[in-house]
Scaffold this motif. Structure first.
Motif, short mmCIF file in Angstrom:
data_model
loop_
_atom_site.label_atom_id
_atom_site.label_comp_id
_atom_site.label_asym_id
_atom_site.label_seq_id
_atom_site.Cartn_x
_atom_site.Cartn_y
_atom_site.Cartn_z
N ILE A 139 0.84 -1.20 0.00
CA ILE A 139 0.00 0.00 0.00
C ILE A 139 0.87 1.25 0.00
N GLU A 140 1.91 1.24 0.82
CA GLU A 140 2.81 2.39 0.90
C GLU A 140 3.47 2.67 -0.46
N ALA A 141 3.90 1.62 -1.16
CA ALA A 141 4.51 1.80 -2.48
C ALA A 141 3.50 2.36 -3.48
N ALA A 142 2.26 1.88 -3.42
CA ALA A 142 1.23 2.39 -4.32
C ALA A 142 0.95 3.87 -4.05
N ILE A 143 0.88 4.24 -2.78
CA ILE A 143 0.65 5.65 -2.43
C ILE A 143 1.82 6.50 -2.93
N ALA A 144 3.04 6.00 -2.76
CA ALA A 144 4.22 6.75 -3.22
C ALA A 144 4.16 6.99 -4.72
N ALA A 145 3.76 5.97 -5.48
CA ALA A 145 3.66 6.13 -6.93
C ALA A 145 2.61 7.17 -7.30
N LEU A 146 1.46 7.09 -6.65
CA LEU A 146 0.39 8.06 -6.94
C LEU A 146 0.81 9.47 -6.57
N ALA A 147 1.48 9.61 -5.45
CA ALA A 147 1.94 10.94 -5.01
C ALA A 147 2.98 11.50 -5.98
N ALA A 148 3.90 10.67 -6.41
CA ALA A 148 4.99 11.14 -7.28
C ALA A 148 4.49 11.54 -8.66
N HIS A 149 3.42 10.91 -9.11
CA HIS A 149 2.97 11.13 -10.49
C HIS A 149 1.62 11.82 -10.59
N GLY A 150 1.18 12.44 -9.50
CA GLY A 150 -0.05 13.21 -9.55
C GLY A 150 -1.31 12.38 -9.66
N GLY A 151 -1.25 11.15 -9.16
CA GLY A 151 -2.43 10.29 -9.19
C GLY A 151 -3.43 10.67 -8.11
N SER A 152 -4.50 9.94 -8.06
CA SER A 152 -5.55 10.22 -7.09
C SER A 152 -5.82 9.00 -6.22
N LEU A 153 -6.07 9.26 -4.96
CA LEU A 153 -6.51 8.20 -4.05
C LEU A 153 -8.03 8.17 -3.94
N GLY A 154 -8.66 9.20 -4.48
CA GLY A 154 -10.13 9.25 -4.48
C GLY A 154 -10.71 9.07 -3.10
N ASP A 155 -11.73 8.23 -3.01
CA ASP A 155 -12.41 8.03 -1.74
C ASP A 155 -11.64 7.10 -0.79
N ARG A 156 -10.46 6.63 -1.20
CA ARG A 156 -9.63 5.80 -0.31
C ARG A 156 -8.89 6.64 0.73
N LEU A 157 -8.65 7.91 0.44
CA LEU A 157 -7.81 8.75 1.31
C LEU A 157 -8.27 8.77 2.76
N PRO A 158 -9.54 9.01 3.08
CA PRO A 158 -9.94 9.03 4.49
C PRO A 158 -9.60 7.73 5.23
N GLY A 159 -9.84 6.60 4.60
CA GLY A 159 -9.52 5.32 5.23
C GLY A 159 -8.03 5.12 5.43
N LEU A 160 -7.24 5.59 4.47
CA LEU A 160 -5.79 5.47 4.59
C LEU A 160 -5.24 6.40 5.68
N LEU A 161 -5.86 7.54 5.85
CA LEU A 161 -5.44 8.46 6.91
C LEU A 161 -5.72 7.87 8.30
N GLU A 162 -6.64 6.93 8.38
CA GLU A 162 -7.00 6.28 9.64
C GLU A 162 -6.52 4.82 9.71
N HIS A 163 -5.68 4.42 8.77
CA HIS A 163 -5.23 3.03 8.68
C HIS A 163 -4.56 2.57 9.97
N ARG A 164 -4.64 1.29 10.28
CA ARG A 164 -4.05 0.74 11.51
C ARG A 164 -2.52 0.81 11.49
N ASP A 165 -1.91 0.83 10.30
CA ASP A 165 -0.45 0.86 10.18
C ASP A 165 0.04 2.32 10.10
#
Length: 179
Positions: A139-165
């Protein structure tokens, strides 16, 4: 003919080690509060030259990449492994890189770095699979790729901000700051 093979092995090993060194150096330079863009560009040129050599060597690079990681399980060596796996579409090697990321010194950084370095046309399929993985490293690698290339997390962002890890929460916060 037999004397040529040892020379080629030495050259492939050197390019593997150089690529790992230059990426680790680049990553460190880029993380500085005020990055030295000229130094980064200089290192980028050398890094790309060594990656080109590994591309040319093809599958013959794998024993050297694995050996380099076993000798130095650090972010640069992991970057090289993940980079080659992503670029060649080698799912087995990419799975191995994700597993090695857990053991490496700053391993997730090397894995993320490969996703950030390569263009979305190379990483998009893996990012789509990994963003919803159970494995925090993926998940961290996928987020890094999206961040580096201007991708979108869409409606996943709130859940990722509260992720257990915690690493995922940090990556999601960094993503939000960049977008």
């Amino acid at each position: 003919m037999a004397s040529i093979r040892p020379v080629i092995s030495v050259v492939i090993r050197e390019h593997t080690e150089n690529a790992a060194f230059f990426w680790a150096q680049r990553d460190t330079l880029a993380a500085e509060e005020v990055p030295d863009t000229e130094a980064i560009a200089f290192v980028d040129d050398r890094l790309e030259a060594n990656l080109d050599a590994l591309r040319i060597a093809g599958p013959a690079t794998w024993p050297f990449i694995i050996e380099a990681f076993e000798d130095f399980p650090e972010k640069g060596e992991l970057f090289v492994m993940a980079h080659r796996a992503l670029e060649t579409g080698d799912v087995r090697r990419l799975d191995q890189a994700a597993a090695f990321a857990r053991a490496a010194v700053d391993g997730s950084r090397g894995l993320c770095g490969a996703f950030e370095w390569l263009p979305p046309r190379v990483t998009a399929g893996v990012v789509r699979d990994w963003i919803d993985a159970a494995d925090p490293i993926r998940i961290e690698a996928a987020i890094a790729a999206l961040a580096a290339h201007g991708g979108s997390l869409g409606d996943r962002l709130p859940g990722l901000l509260e992720h257990r890890d915690e690493r995922i929460r940090v990556a999601a916060k960094r993503f939000r700051q960049r977008h």
